[in-house]
Write an enzyme that holds these catalytic residues in place. Structure first.
Site, PDB file in Angstrom:
ATOM      1  N   ASP A  21       0.759  -1.159  -0.093  1.00  0.00           N
ATOM      2  CA  ASP A  21      -0.016   0.062  -0.007  1.00  0.00           C
ATOM      3  C   ASP A  21       0.993   1.380   0.016  1.00  0.00           C
ATOM      4  O   ASP A  21       1.835   1.346   0.465  1.00  0.00           O
ATOM      5  CB  ASP A  21      -0.766   0.043   1.307  1.00  0.00           C
ATOM      6  N   ASN A  69     -10.702  -2.973  -6.284  1.00  0.00           N
ATOM      7  CA  ASN A  69      -9.825  -1.922  -7.146  1.00  0.00           C
ATOM      8  C   ASN A  69     -10.409  -1.577  -8.442  1.00  0.00           C
ATOM      9  O   ASN A  69      -9.994  -0.672  -8.901  1.00  0.00           O
ATOM     10  CB  ASN A  69      -8.477  -2.399  -7.275  1.00  0.00           C
TER      11      ASN A  69
END
Length: 243
Positions: A21, A69
């Protein structure tokens, strides 16, 4: 499915999973588009894979693209898919030469045919390697994985190949994308966020977690080694107590 280790098992983690991330924020801090950060993050993967053997890590699983996503902008999603294709084409030879076995987990239905073919080819090319096992999660979500596994298991029951009374946790684990892998000993998330984001929900039931502030493109092999080294200091009882 692995719930415990023997007393003579290595003190370090055999299987490390990483939620990579911080790519977007890394790029934004530099006044660049988010895809610039994803490109930097992809380059970081190679360094971490190379650092696995020296840190005693046999299995590395990375979260590249989640089922959630797809909600990102069309530009970013398209850019990520192009990046995945280029990464495979660029890294395939070196990964194979380094003795890395590559697997992909996740639902491939929504992925374009060219990418799926590249994934299949890389899995086949590296199928005989055993120095390090790299698993890449693309269009992956923990809930989606368990749902797909439950559907496959229900079909086996329906076809009479599996008795419903024989269904248990061990049986379900055999229908998961990760059925050939040991459960992760350690899950790392970069960027300072302290959540698991639907990653390896079933498999990480007994995993140790480490949340680090470093954004993924800045997460070096040295820091990886330090985080892995801390694992050996933890007291893992798997729900029991020491006498």
């Amino acid at each position: 499915m692995t719930d415990k280790k023997s007393e003579d098992a290595p003190s370090g983690p055999r299987h490390v999973a990483i939620i990579m991330d911080g790519n977007g924020r890394w790029a934004q801090k530099r006044g660049r588009p988010r895809l610039f950060g994803h490109q930097a993050g992809a380059r970081r993967v190679r360094e971490i894979v190379e650092a696995c053997p020296e840190n005693g890590v046999k299995y590395l699983t990375i979260f590249a693209f989640s089922t959630e996503n797809w909600k990102r902008t069309q530009t970013e999603v398209a850019g990520l898919m192009t990046l995945f294709r280029r990464y495979i084409q660029k890294e395939a030879h070196d990964l194979h030469k380094a003795g890395v076995r590559v697997r992909f987990i996740g639902d491939r239905i929504k992925l374009d045919d060219k990418l799926v073919c590249l994934m299949d080819d890389l899995e086949l090319l590296t199928s005989g390697n055993d120095k390090c096992h790299l698993t890449i999660a693309i269009n992956y979500g923990g809930r989606d994985e368990v749902t797909r596994a439950a559907k496959r298991m229900a079909y086996e029951v329906e076809q009479g190949r599996l008795r419903h009374e024989d269904v248990d946790a061990e049986t379900l684990s055999k229908f998961l994308d990760t059925h050939v892998l040991p459960d992760p000993d350690l899950v790392i998330r970069t960027s300072g966020e302290a959540r698991i984001s639907n990653f390896l929900l079933w498999q990480s039931a007994y995993s140790e977690y480490e949340f680090v502030d470093t954004l993924w493109p800045d997460f070096t092999a040295e820091e990886f080694g330090k985080v892995v080294g801390k694992y050996g200091t933890r007291d893992r009882r798997f729900g029991g107590v020491k006498a």
